[in-house]
Design a protein around this motif. Structure first.
Motif, PDB file in Angstrom:
ATOM      1  N   ARG A  44       0.838  -1.189   0.000  1.00 32.47           N
ATOM      2  CA  ARG A  44       0.000   0.000   0.000  1.00 32.47           C
ATOM      3  C   ARG A  44       0.881   1.250   0.000  1.00 32.47           C
ATOM      4  O   ARG A  44       2.046   1.202   0.404  1.00 32.47           O
ATOM      5  CB  ARG A  44      -0.948   0.011   1.214  1.00 32.47           C
ATOM      6  N   VAL A  45       0.313   2.356  -0.465  1.00 31.45           N
ATOM      7  CA  VAL A  45       1.064   3.603  -0.575  1.00 31.45           C
ATOM      8  C   VAL A  45       0.285   4.715   0.124  1.00 31.45           C
ATOM      9  O   VAL A  45      -0.945   4.766   0.074  1.00 31.45           O
ATOM     10  CB  VAL A  45       1.343   3.958  -2.058  1.00 31.45           C
ATOM     11  N   ILE A  46       1.026   5.603   0.793  1.00 33.03           N
ATOM     12  CA  ILE A  46       0.415   6.708   1.545  1.00 33.03           C
ATOM     13  C   ILE A  46       0.145   7.886   0.610  1.00 33.03           C
ATOM     14  O   ILE A  46       1.010   8.304  -0.168  1.00 33.03           O
ATOM     15  CB  ILE A  46       1.338   7.148   2.693  1.00 33.03           C
ATOM     16  N   LEU A  47      -1.070   8.430   0.699  1.00 35.19           N
ATOM     17  CA  LEU A  47      -1.476   9.571  -0.110  1.00 35.19           C
ATOM     18  C   LEU A  47      -2.111  10.641   0.781  1.00 35.19           C
ATOM     19  O   LEU A  47      -2.552  10.359   1.896  1.00 35.19           O
ATOM     20  CB  LEU A  47      -2.470   9.134  -1.186  1.00 35.19           C
ATOM     21  N   THR A  48      -2.176  11.856   0.262  1.00 34.76           N
ATOM     22  CA  THR A  48      -2.808  12.954   0.989  1.00 34.76           C
ATOM     23  C   THR A  48      -3.751  13.704   0.058  1.00 34.76           C
ATOM     24  O   THR A  48      -3.697  13.552  -1.170  1.00 34.76           O
ATOM     25  CB  THR A  48      -1.770  13.955   1.528  1.00 34.76           C
ATOM     26  N   ARG A  49      -4.612  14.528   0.656  1.00 35.12           N
ATOM     27  CA  ARG A  49      -5.385  15.491  -0.128  1.00 35.12           C
ATOM     28  C   ARG A  49      -4.921  16.880   0.267  1.00 35.12           C
ATOM     29  O   ARG A  49      -4.896  17.240   1.449  1.00 35.12           O
ATOM     30  CB  ARG A  49      -6.887  15.339   0.125  1.00 35.12           C
ATOM     31  N   ARG A  50      -4.539  17.652  -0.726  1.00 32.94           N
ATOM     32  CA  ARG A  50      -4.002  18.992  -0.481  1.00 32.94           C
ATOM     33  C   ARG A  50      -5.064  19.917   0.099  1.00 32.94           C
ATOM     34  O   ARG A  50      -6.242  19.840  -0.261  1.00 32.94           O
ATOM     35  CB  ARG A  50      -3.453  19.579  -1.791  1.00 32.94           C
ATOM     36  N   SER A  51      -4.629  20.776   0.994  1.00 31.72           N
ATOM     37  CA  SER A  51      -5.540  21.703   1.662  1.00 31.72           C
ATOM     38  C   SER A  51      -6.165  22.675   0.657  1.00 31.72           C
ATOM     39  O   SER A  51      -5.521  23.094  -0.316  1.00 31.72           O
ATOM     40  CB  SER A  51      -4.784  22.493   2.733  1.00 31.72           C
ATOM     41  N   MET A  52      -7.414  23.060   0.920  1.00 34.39           N
ATOM     42  CA  MET A  52      -8.081  24.055   0.091  1.00 34.39           C
ATOM     43  C   MET A  52      -7.483  25.449   0.319  1.00 34.39           C
ATOM     44  O   MET A  52      -7.785  26.389  -0.418  1.00 34.39           O
ATOM     45  CB  MET A  52      -9.581  24.070   0.393  1.00 34.39           C
ATOM     46  N   PRO A  68       3.059  12.837  -0.474  1.00 38.02           N
ATOM     47  CA  PRO A  68       3.760  13.811   0.375  1.00 38.02           C
ATOM     48  C   PRO A  68       4.996  14.334  -0.352  1.00 38.02           C
ATOM     49  O   PRO A  68       5.747  13.555  -0.946  1.00 38.02           O
ATOM     50  CB  PRO A  68       4.152  12.990   1.607  1.00 38.02           C
ATOM     51  N   GLY A  69       5.203  15.629  -0.326  1.00 36.37           N
ATOM     52  CA  GLY A  69       6.367  16.174  -1.018  1.00 36.37           C
ATOM     53  C   GLY A  69       6.205  17.639  -1.324  1.00 36.37           C
ATOM     54  O   GLY A  69       5.198  18.267  -0.987  1.00 36.37           O
ATOM     55  N   GLY A  70       7.212  18.209  -1.993  1.00 36.85           N
ATOM     56  CA  GLY A  70       7.166  19.617  -2.336  1.00 36.85           C
ATOM     57  C   GLY A  70       8.476  20.075  -2.944  1.00 36.85           C
ATOM     58  O   GLY A  70       9.345  19.264  -3.284  1.00 36.85           O
ATOM     59  N   ALA A  96       7.394  15.285   3.972  1.00 44.14           N
ATOM     60  CA  ALA A  96       6.486  14.299   4.573  1.00 44.14           C
ATOM     61  C   ALA A  96       6.342  14.536   6.074  1.00 44.14           C
ATOM     62  O   ALA A  96       5.250  14.401   6.639  1.00 44.14           O
ATOM     63  CB  ALA A  96       6.989  12.884   4.302  1.00 44.14           C
ATOM     64  N   GLU A  97       7.441  14.905   6.717  1.00 35.17           N
ATOM     65  CA  GLU A  97       7.371  15.199   8.152  1.00 35.17           C
ATOM     66  C   GLU A  97       6.551  16.463   8.401  1.00 35.17           C
ATOM     67  O   GLU A  97       5.737  16.524   9.332  1.00 35.17           O
ATOM     68  CB  GLU A  97       8.770  15.352   8.733  1.00 35.17           C
ATOM     69  N   GLU A  98       6.749  17.482   7.562  1.00 41.57           N
ATOM     70  CA  GLU A  98       6.015  18.737   7.734  1.00 41.57           C
ATOM     71  C   GLU A  98       4.526  18.566   7.465  1.00 41.57           C
ATOM     72  O   GLU A  98       3.683  19.157   8.143  1.00 41.57           O
ATOM     73  CB  GLU A  98       6.584  19.808   6.800  1.00 41.57           C
ATOM     74  N   GLU A  99       4.182  17.763   6.468  1.00 39.98           N
ATOM     75  CA  GLU A  99       2.789  17.638   6.042  1.00 39.98           C
ATOM     76  C   GLU A  99       1.983  16.669   6.904  1.00 39.98           C
ATOM     77  O   GLU A  99       0.840  16.956   7.273  1.00 39.98           O
ATOM     78  CB  GLU A  99       2.727  17.178   4.582  1.00 39.98           C
ATOM     79  N   ILE A 100       2.563  15.503   7.212  1.00 39.02           N
ATOM     80  CA  ILE A 100       1.780  14.454   7.878  1.00 39.02           C
ATOM     81  C   ILE A 100       2.435  13.917   9.148  1.00 39.02           C
ATOM     82  O   ILE A 100       1.957  12.951   9.735  1.00 39.02           O
ATOM     83  CB  ILE A 100       1.484  13.286   6.907  1.00 39.02           C
ATOM     84  N   GLY A 101       3.541  14.516   9.575  1.00 44.27           N
ATOM     85  CA  GLY A 101       4.193  14.095  10.811  1.00 44.27           C
ATOM     86  C   GLY A 101       4.905  12.762  10.713  1.00 44.27           C
ATOM     87  O   GLY A 101       5.095  12.083  11.736  1.00 44.27           O
ATOM     88  N   ILE A 153       0.151  13.222  11.989  1.00 47.88           N
ATOM     89  CA  ILE A 153      -0.182  14.535  12.519  1.00 47.88           C
ATOM     90  C   ILE A 153      -0.277  15.464  11.309  1.00 47.88           C
ATOM     91  O   ILE A 153       0.735  15.811  10.699  1.00 47.88           O
ATOM     92  CB  ILE A 153       0.889  15.051  13.497  1.00 47.88           C
ATOM     93  N   LEU A 154      -1.498  15.845  10.944  1.00 58.47           N
ATOM     94  CA  LEU A 154      -1.695  16.612   9.720  1.00 58.47           C
ATOM     95  C   LEU A 154      -1.431  18.098   9.932  1.00 58.47           C
ATOM     96  O   LEU A 154      -1.868  18.684  10.926  1.00 58.47           O
ATOM     97  CB  LEU A 154      -3.119  16.420   9.200  1.00 58.47           C
ATOM     98  N   ASN A 155      -0.732  18.683   8.982  1.00 59.62           N
ATOM     99  CA  ASN A 155      -0.538  20.129   8.942  1.00 59.62           C
ATOM    100  C   ASN A 155      -1.713  20.694   8.149  1.00 59.62           C
ATOM    101  O   ASN A 155      -1.758  20.601   6.922  1.00 59.62           O
ATOM    102  CB  ASN A 155       0.789  20.457   8.259  1.00 59.62           C
ATOM    103  N   ALA A 156      -2.669  21.292   8.841  1.00 55.21           N
ATOM    104  CA  ALA A 156      -3.913  21.733   8.209  1.00 55.21           C
ATOM    105  C   ALA A 156      -3.692  22.791   7.137  1.00 55.21           C
ATOM    106  O   ALA A 156      -4.551  22.980   6.266  1.00 55.21           O
ATOM    107  CB  ALA A 156      -4.872  22.262   9.272  1.00 55.21           C
TER     108      ALA A 156
END
Length: 241
Positions: free
Chosen positions: A66-74, A86-88, A105-110, A149-152
């Motif tokens: 499985r792979v970890i994914l996120t949804r970008r903040s509005m 996760p990335g940038g 990844a640490e900044e976005e999702i802890g 830990i999500l960075n809102a």
């Protein structure tokens, strides 16, 4: 002998089996990418136009990858609400692409970088805003130790998906034809239902995961890829100059 062998020795039962599977996967990946320890930031791709994403893989409850994914903040100015890895963008202080992916990844999702075994950097992709994006594949052998830990300000959801779905032609996959400066390209989309909600993985993220899954499972997708995706189109155009 790997330094991580001690991790296997301290695990038991299903945990040990999962670590062994990831070690086997690591061996496979090293044949298809640039080992992270050898990867350097190429001068051909300046930092201000370079980014990295973390393709973080772990073993699911049924033994699947499985792979970890996120949804970008509005709240974000670019691609708000899109599903992403996760990335940038690379910072001046980042040593290399792996450092960028792990930091983001640490900044976005802890995600603690110490939990991730970075294995390889895949070939670069080109995003819609013409950033060079390097996928960094990392293995999360102890997924239970990861407490998100999500960075809102950056993401509003985290979820995971079976990696193999990005090779399968079923009701979850579709492909739409788009155009860029008169050139046509394919945009793949994958619909996914999870406990966290319904998501669509599309565009660059979908293309990266199709490629990663093809390498890991050592087979092409079951759907047609006759039309290049955006990144492939950009590389073709650049090579023609």
């Amino acid at each position: 002998m790997r330094g991580e062998d001690s991790v296997v020795d301290t695990c038991e039962g299903e945990d040990k089996k999962g670590v062994l599977v990831l070690h086997h996967l690591e061996d496979k990946l090293l044949y298809h990418g640039i080992p992270a320890s050898m990867a350097k930031t190429s001068l051909l791709f300046p930092r201000k136009k370079r980014a990295a994403v973390l393709v973080c893989i772990f073993i699911g409850e049924e033994g699947e990858l499985r792979v970890i994914l996120t949804r970008r903040s509005m709240k974000l100015s670019s691609h708000p609400g899109d599903v992403a890895l996760p990335g940038g963008k690379m910072d001046e202080g980042d040593k290399d692409d792996s450092a960028t992916a792990l930091r983001e990844a640490e900044e976005e999702i802890g995600l603690n970088p110490n939990l991730v075994q970075v294995v390889v950097n895949m070939e670069p992709f080109i995003s819609l805003n013409l950033l060079t994006v390097v996928p960094v594949i990392g293995l999360l052998s102890r997924a239970k130790d990861f407490k998100p830990i999500l960075n809102a300000d950056e993401v509003d959801a985290i979820f995971d998906a079976p990696l193999e779905m990005f090779l399968q032609e079923d009701g979850r996959h579709k492909c739409v034809e788009k155009e860029w400066r008169g050139f046509k390209y394919a945009c793949h989309l994958f619909d996914l239902e999870t406990e966290q909600g319904n998501f669509t993985v599309a565009g660059l993220t979908a293309s990266i995961l199709i490629h990663a899954a093809s390498v890991i499972y050592q087979r092409p997708p079951s759907f047609s890829q006759n039309l290049q995706d955006f990144s492939q189109l950009q590389w073709t155009l650049r090579s023609a100059k």
